[in-house]
Design an enzyme around this catalytic site. Structure first.
Site, PDB file in Angstrom:
ATOM      1  N   GLU A  78     120.764 -68.772 -81.779  1.00  0.00           N
ATOM      2  CA  GLU A  78     120.906 -69.728 -80.900  1.00  0.00           C
ATOM      3  C   GLU A  78     120.902 -71.096 -81.526  1.00  0.00           C
ATOM      4  O   GLU A  78     121.391 -72.060 -81.530  1.00  0.00           O
ATOM      5  CB  GLU A  78     120.021 -69.434 -79.349  1.00  0.00           C
ATOM      6  CG  GLU A  78     120.524 -70.303 -78.285  1.00  0.00           C
ATOM      7  CD  GLU A  78     119.758 -70.195 -77.046  1.00  0.00           C
ATOM      8  OE1 GLU A  78     119.308 -68.909 -77.170  1.00  0.00           O
ATOM      9  OE2 GLU A  78     119.696 -70.673 -76.248  1.00  0.00           O
TER      10      GLU A  78
ATOM     11  N   ARG B 204     113.048 -52.971 -82.660  1.00  0.00           N
ATOM     12  CA  ARG B 204     113.285 -51.899 -81.416  1.00  0.00           C
ATOM     13  C   ARG B 204     114.311 -50.942 -81.789  1.00  0.00           C
ATOM     14  O   ARG B 204     114.351 -49.883 -81.404  1.00  0.00           O
ATOM     15  CB  ARG B 204     113.621 -52.573 -79.906  1.00  0.00           C
ATOM     16  CG  ARG B 204     112.310 -53.150 -79.426  1.00  0.00           C
ATOM     17  CD  ARG B 204     112.364 -54.048 -78.357  1.00  0.00           C
ATOM     18  NE  ARG B 204     112.843 -55.201 -78.917  1.00  0.00           N
ATOM     19  CZ  ARG B 204     113.458 -56.376 -78.316  1.00  0.00           C
ATOM     20  NH1 ARG B 204     113.544 -56.362 -76.907  1.00  0.00           N
ATOM     21  NH2 ARG B 204     113.623 -57.384 -78.930  1.00  0.00           N
TER      22      ARG B 204
HETATM   23  P1  AMP Z   1     122.511 -60.766 -79.434  1.00  0.00           P
HETATM   24  O1  AMP Z   1     122.744 -60.900 -81.036  1.00  0.00           O
HETATM   25  O2  AMP Z   1     122.791 -61.772 -78.734  1.00  0.00           O
HETATM   26  O3  AMP Z   1     123.446 -59.619 -79.120  1.00  0.00           O
HETATM   27  O4  AMP Z   1     121.182 -60.227 -79.236  1.00  0.00           O
HETATM   28  C1  AMP Z   1     120.735 -58.951 -79.369  1.00  0.00           C
HETATM   29  C2  AMP Z   1     119.109 -58.812 -80.014  1.00  0.00           C
HETATM   30  O5  AMP Z   1     118.322 -59.757 -79.047  1.00  0.00           O
HETATM   31  C3  AMP Z   1     118.865 -57.327 -79.673  1.00  0.00           C
HETATM   32  O6  AMP Z   1     117.945 -57.382 -80.878  1.00  0.00           O
HETATM   33  C4  AMP Z   1     117.738 -57.652 -78.690  1.00  0.00           C
HETATM   34  O7  AMP Z   1     116.611 -56.889 -78.564  1.00  0.00           O
HETATM   35  C5  AMP Z   1     117.448 -59.208 -78.135  1.00  0.00           C
HETATM   36  N1  AMP Z   1     117.667 -59.759 -76.781  1.00  0.00           N
HETATM   37  C6  AMP Z   1     118.718 -60.614 -76.638  1.00  0.00           C
HETATM   38  N2  AMP Z   1     118.732 -60.838 -75.241  1.00  0.00           N
HETATM   39  C7  AMP Z   1     117.692 -60.197 -74.815  1.00  0.00           C
HETATM   40  C8  AMP Z   1     117.169 -60.022 -73.196  1.00  0.00           C
HETATM   41  N3  AMP Z   1     117.565 -60.719 -72.228  1.00  0.00           N
HETATM   42  N4  AMP Z   1     116.198 -58.974 -72.958  1.00  0.00           N
HETATM   43  C9  AMP Z   1     115.567 -58.403 -74.115  1.00  0.00           C
HETATM   44  N5  AMP Z   1     116.093 -58.350 -75.292  1.00  0.00           N
HETATM   45  C10 AMP Z   1     117.109 -59.363 -75.755  1.00  0.00           C
END
Ligand code: AMP
Length: 179
Positions: A99, A62
């Site tokens: 995760e 995205r």
């Molecule tokens: P993080 O590495 O935990 O900051 O996760 C970010 C990535 O995961 C981004 O590329 C987001 O598009 C996706 N992501 C994580 N949580 C969500 C959520 N609740 N809704 C949509 N996309 C998410």
């Protein structure tokens, strides 16, 4: 503010996707709304409108859509940061934790020249693990990461704070509680 209301209303929330307990923030509805898409791009880059940006780096997938539009807006080049094995030329790579287990992301080694001013773009920051790895990768090849921009912040997960602790200015347009 109307603008904030419109933009927030253009994000669709899907409960329990991709698994129970997650509220998935779906930006395809924002992208499909011409006014919301334009405003999001304008607002994301607003603080850097007058400054010279060499490259915009977008995180797969995205971040490509938003990053391409942002790059056009600030007259910068676009650089894709991809999952491993997708880029054809010589790459630099970094591992990062998900995760469950680890993953790796890559960019072309010659995509950014040392000291170039770069803005990092993705749709959403949650734990910040993805963006943190991207900043490290960019810095590894000498980029000056001027900012990281996201439409959505999930502040309870601490990602934006993590990037700020790395001295990366963070710009987000809306926040949602929880995860
Ligand atoms: P993080 O590495 O935990 O900051 O996760 C970010 C990535 O995961 C981004 O590329 C987001 O598009 C996706 N992501 C994580 N949580 C969500 C959520 N609740 N809704 C949509 N996309 C998410």
């Amino acid at each position: 503010m109307d603008f904030e209301h419109d933009l927030r209303a253009s994000v669709r929330t899907i409960p329990d996707y991709p698994k129970p307990g997650i509220l998935f923030r779906d930006i395809t509805t924002l992208l499909g709304d011409a006014r919301a898409f334009r405003r999001a791009v304008d607002q994301l880059v607003h603080p850097w409108a007058g400054s010279k940006i060499d490259k915009v780096a977008g995180i797969e997938a995205r971040g490509f859509i938003l990053g391409g539009a942002v790059a056009h807006q600030v007259s910068a080049g676009f650089v894709p940061i991809r999952k491993k094995g997708k880029l054809p030329h010589t790459t630099v790579r970094i591992a990062y934790s998900l995760e469950y287990g680890i993953d790796e992301m890559e960019m072309h080694a010659d995509a950014i020249h040392p000291k170039e001013r770069v803005i990092l773009v993705d749709d959403l920051i949650a734990t910040g693990g993805t963006a943190e790895a991207a900043v490290k990768l960019l810095r590894q090849i000498g980029a000056n990461v001027v900012a990281a921009c996201f439409i959505i912040d999930l502040p309870d997960l601490g990602g934006a704070a993590k990037l700020r602790a790395m001295e990366v200015p963070v710009r987000t347009l809306m926040a949602f509680d929880g995860h």
